[in-house]
Design a protein around this motif. Structure first.
Motif, PDB file in Angstrom:
ATOM      1  N   ILE A  96      38.034  37.265  40.488  1.00 51.89           N
ATOM      2  CA  ILE A  96      38.614  36.973  41.801  1.00 51.89           C
ATOM      3  C   ILE A  96      38.540  35.470  42.057  1.00 51.89           C
ATOM      4  CG2 ILE A  96      38.153  39.226  42.866  1.00 51.89           C
ATOM      5  CD1 ILE A  96      35.666  37.927  44.201  1.00 51.89           C
ATOM      6  N   ASP A  97      39.520  34.986  42.842  1.00 52.36           N
ATOM      7  CA  ASP A  97      39.554  33.575  43.218  1.00 52.36           C
ATOM      8  C   ASP A  97      39.169  33.370  44.670  1.00 52.36           C
ATOM      9  OD1 ASP A  97      40.451  32.750  40.706  1.00 52.36           O
ATOM     10  OD2 ASP A  97      42.509  33.301  41.223  1.00 52.36           O
ATOM     11  N   SER A  98      39.427  34.397  45.489  1.00 55.57           N
ATOM     12  CA  SER A  98      39.135  34.277  46.915  1.00 55.57           C
ATOM     13  C   SER A  98      39.019  35.685  47.510  1.00 55.57           C
ATOM     14  CB  SER A  98      40.256  33.523  47.628  1.00 55.57           C
ATOM     15  OG  SER A  98      41.397  34.358  47.741  1.00 55.57           O
ATOM     16  N   THR A  99      38.684  35.735  48.806  1.00 52.17           N
ATOM     17  CA  THR A  99      38.560  37.048  49.444  1.00 52.17           C
ATOM     18  C   THR A  99      39.906  37.756  49.531  1.00 52.17           C
ATOM     19  OG1 THR A  99      38.753  35.928  51.580  1.00 52.17           O
ATOM     20  CG2 THR A  99      36.532  36.472  50.840  1.00 52.17           C
ATOM     21  N   ALA A 100      40.994  37.001  49.337  1.00 51.20           N
ATOM     22  CA  ALA A 100      42.320  37.631  49.366  1.00 51.20           C
ATOM     23  C   ALA A 100      42.474  38.641  48.229  1.00 51.20           C
ATOM     24  CB  ALA A 100      43.403  36.570  49.273  1.00 51.20           C
ATOM     25  N   ASP A 101      41.669  38.483  47.174  1.00 53.19           N
ATOM     26  CA  ASP A 101      41.753  39.410  46.041  1.00 53.19           C
ATOM     27  C   ASP A 101      40.994  40.714  46.293  1.00 53.19           C
ATOM     28  OD1 ASP A 101      43.250  37.579  44.586  1.00 53.19           O
ATOM     29  OD2 ASP A 101      41.460  36.614  43.744  1.00 53.19           O
ATOM     30  N   LEU A 102      40.161  40.732  47.340  1.00 56.36           N
ATOM     31  CA  LEU A 102      39.345  41.926  47.593  1.00 56.36           C
ATOM     32  C   LEU A 102      40.194  43.034  48.223  1.00 56.36           C
ATOM     33  CD1 LEU A 102      36.162  40.146  49.051  1.00 56.36           C
ATOM     34  CD2 LEU A 102      36.465  41.062  46.744  1.00 56.36           C
ATOM     35  N   PRO A 103      39.792  44.290  48.037  1.00 53.67           N
ATOM     36  CA  PRO A 103      40.593  45.418  48.556  1.00 53.67           C
ATOM     37  C   PRO A 103      40.370  45.602  50.058  1.00 53.67           C
ATOM     38  CG  PRO A 103      39.082  46.109  46.778  1.00 53.67           C
ATOM     39  CD  PRO A 103      38.646  44.763  47.234  1.00 53.67           C
ATOM     40  N   GLU A 104      40.988  44.748  50.845  1.00 54.63           N
ATOM     41  CA  GLU A 104      40.778  44.757  52.284  1.00 54.63           C
ATOM     42  C   GLU A 104      41.243  46.067  52.916  1.00 54.63           C
ATOM     43  OE1 GLU A 104      42.211  41.209  54.344  1.00 54.63           O
ATOM     44  OE2 GLU A 104      42.636  42.442  56.096  1.00 54.63           O
ATOM     45  N   GLY A 105      40.367  46.638  53.740  1.00 55.77           N
ATOM     46  CA  GLY A 105      40.724  47.857  54.469  1.00 55.77           C
ATOM     47  C   GLY A 105      40.770  49.122  53.630  1.00 55.77           C
ATOM     48  N   ILE A 106      40.410  49.012  52.369  1.00 56.50           N
ATOM     49  CA  ILE A 106      40.515  50.170  51.466  1.00 56.50           C
ATOM     50  C   ILE A 106      39.286  51.075  51.593  1.00 56.50           C
ATOM     51  CG2 ILE A 106      40.516  50.840  49.017  1.00 56.50           C
ATOM     52  CD1 ILE A 106      43.245  49.883  50.019  1.00 56.50           C
TER      53      ILE A 106
END
Lengths: 370, 257
Positions: free
Chosen positions: A40-50
């Motif tokens: 991952i490069d940033s929190t944008a890569d994390l599965p948000e809301g999943i």
């Protein structure tokens, strides 16, 4: 250690700081419909809301708009593939004028930082440490990867129905083996993490982020969230009882009932974060006459695994399942001083026909008592 | 030391498996350097008579002439390797084993009297001693290369017999059955392909045939839960390895239910 408040933007800073310190940062990502572990490069890569919902043999992903970054339990990928790869070269040879030269294969590895491992993953790592580093024979490749690992554990506030770490004493809060532990809290008005360090370099990194200290109210919120998580776990396993029940009657007719369901496909052992059995395979090449050996994950469910003296020792399905469950939950204590199970529930979810070890132990207990 | 001689033979088959040898583009020169290709009509018209150190046999036995020819090949081969689903289980053409061959012949051929065929399509090992079998429709060319490499140095080739699931986990493919509810034969199918289909979100369709200890009934019960109708399950088991004993026995039982 003093706890600190970490905002979602600070999490991006954490990723950047670890990256600057030379780590390849891995974190949970959504890939092909499952939460797995990748770069991952940033929190944008994390599965948000999943969210992940699991039951024996089934895994579902559900999208929500609540913005939680770690609102799921565990995907199929533990720390095992990172620290103990499924296949690796052990040694190679080269033909020279002086004869054959043997060389250990030492891959060029970049240190890895994992953000978002679970308390059960940290507990499983401790179990593997004992098996792979605890005795006189050290797995040097594991030792290297393990030494270089920077571990950020995120405590579990949303366990799955297949989880039973609370009864195994390994979660939902991490107790050791981490550099930084986070607990995610999403309130109506605030979204933040409470962070604590578990090592000197963990503290160093937290200091570098310049965080505000957590106040007692926030710490209380964490305590309550983790208590609720522990209480919400539907499954339980009593490791002490499992220790005795599994060794009580190895010839009990119960074991034959497993034959109807077990596929001997080895999925349980592959997803198990503590299973460490391997085999080696020779490699030869056509052109340059070099040779070598590769090591790959093996399983007590494969016939070759117990092949001795011309035939497999554990030919029947029940003997292979019994070997797995008895070692995992009972003889592991004799060998390594702990249970081989950390309660992550992966073997329950990822068994293609949903065999649930907590149920099997319960059935065996009932039958022996009857 | 003389290079070992190799012959490639074909019975009822599509040629896909023997072409895997030519498909080894990067390794082909090294293969040709290490072995003496004595008979391989797909590659060269040059032919040298036997005996041969190694014979690769593709295809299944389907005609009276095949019955004698496979004996002749066996007699002039040191090591006989059956390659592919046809040679190891009878192939997709073994669907005939479940039907009336005379009816097929009448329907397909204008002059059935000219057709000489057997009622069944069977594996090479049903007729002669086979030293090694490579499963798959088609075979994995790297398994073929592994066999050649192993033979040349006199070691046992590494040919897994466990399930495809092990290969999915090894390459990090998430389970299509657990995560997507896709019916998959992987848990009862022999590894060796590298778990190609699940990597493309498809269920395994069993082209490598049964694994070492397949529990077909348990998987069938789970397919029921996934909503697969029994006739579809029967069809899934009756493809390239329809004549493999475990698939044949189970599919016959399910078809009679």
């Amino acid at each position: 250690m003093k706890r600190a408040i970490l905002a979602p933007t600070d999490l991006d800073n954490l990723i950047a700081v670890l990256s600057e310190r030379g780590f390849e940062v891995l974190g949970p990502t959504l890939d092909s419909g499952v939460v797995t572990l990748s770069s991952i490069d940033s929190t944008a890569d994390l599965p948000e809301g999943i969210r992940d919902e699991m039951s024996p043999g089934r895994y579902y992903i559900k999208a929500t708009s609540d913005g939680e970054l770690f609102g799921y339990a565990v995907g199929p990928t533990s720390l095992k593939p990172t620290l103990f790869p499924s296949r690796r070269q052990v040694w190679t040879t080269e033909n020279t004028d002086q004869g054959i030269i043997f060389r250990s294969s030492v891959p060029d590895l970049r240190p890895v930082a994992v953000i978002g491992a679970r308390p059960c993953d940290a507990a499983a790592m401790a179990v593997q440490d004992e098996a792979l580093l605890g005795g006189p024979y050290i797995d040097t490749d594991y030792a290297r990867r393990r030494r270089d690992l920077f571990l950020v554990v995120v405590n579990c506030t949303r366990p799955a129905s297949t989880c039973f770490c609370a009864s195994m004493g390994t979660g939902p809060a991490v107790s050791e083996g981490f550099d930084i532990a986070l607990t995610e809290l999403k309130l109506d008005t605030r979204h933040f993490f409470v962070a604590e360090s578990g090592s000197e370099r963990g503290q160093e990194v937290l200091d570098q982020l310049g965080l505000d200290p957590a106040d007692p109210d926030d710490e209380e919120l964490v305590r309550v969230a983790l208590e609720v998580a522990a209480d919400s776990m539907e499954r339980t396993l009593d490791p002490v009882d499992a220790y005795s029940v599994l060794r009580a009657q190895p010839e009990h007719p119960y074991w034959e009932t497993i034959v109807e369901r077990c596929l001997t496909c080895a999925n349980c052992t592959m997803v198990c974060p503590t299973c460490f059995c391997v085999t080696t395979e020779p490699v030869t090449s056509l052109g340059d006459e070099s040779a070598g050996e590769e090591r790959r994950w093996d399983s007590c469910f494969s016939l070759d695994y117990s092949f001795m003296g011309g035939s497999p020792v554990r030919e029947t399905v029940e003997s292979r399942y019994r070997q797995w469950l008895t070692h995992k939950l009972s003889t592991w204590f004799d060998q390594f001083g702990t249970s081989g199970c950390v309660g992550c529930g992966r073997c329950i979810t990822w068994c293609p026909v949903g065999i649930d070890l907590t149920e099997e132990v319960r059935h065996l207990r009932e039958q022996i008592d009857a | 030391m003389a290079k070992p001689s190799l012959a490639v033979w074909k019975f009822a088959s599509c040629d896909g498996c023997q072409l895997s040898l030519l498909d080894l583009e990067d390794e082909l020169l090294a293969v040709a350097d290490g072995i003496d290709i004595a008979h391989f009509p797909e590659a060269t018209t040059a032919h040298r008579g036997g005996p041969y150190d190694v014979s690769l046999v593709e295809g299944s036995i389907t005609t009276p002439a095949d019955l004698t020819r496979i004996q002749e090949i066996r007699a002039q081969s040191g090591m006989l390797v059956a390659i592919g689903a046809c040679a190891t289980t009878g192939g997709i053409q073994a669907l005939r084993n479940l039907a009336d061959i005379d009816e097929f012949v009448r329907v397909v051929y204008a002059r059935p009297a000219y057709i000489q065929t057997l009622a069944t399509s069977t594996a090479i090992a049903d007729h002669v001693k086979v030293d090694l079998e490579l499963a798959g429709c088609p075979i994995n060319k790297y398994q073929l290369l592994e066999v050649v490499q192993a033979l040349l140095v006199g070691r046992k080739p590494t040919l897994p017999t466990y399930s495809v699931c092990v290969e999915c986990k090894e390459r990090g493919t998430s389970c299509v059955m657990v995560a997507d509810g896709v019916a998959c034969l992987g848990p009862i199918t022999r590894a060796g392909c590298g778990a190609i289909c699940p990597a493309f979100a498809r269920g395994c369709y069993g082209c490598f045939g049964p694994s070492e200890s397949p529990n077909v009934d348990s998987l069938a019960a789970w397919w029921d839960e996934l909503g697969v109708a029994r006739p579809d399950l029967v069809r899934a088991l009756r493809t390239f390895n329809v004549n493999a004993p475990q698939f044949k026995e189970a599919s016959t039982r399910y078809a009679q239910e």
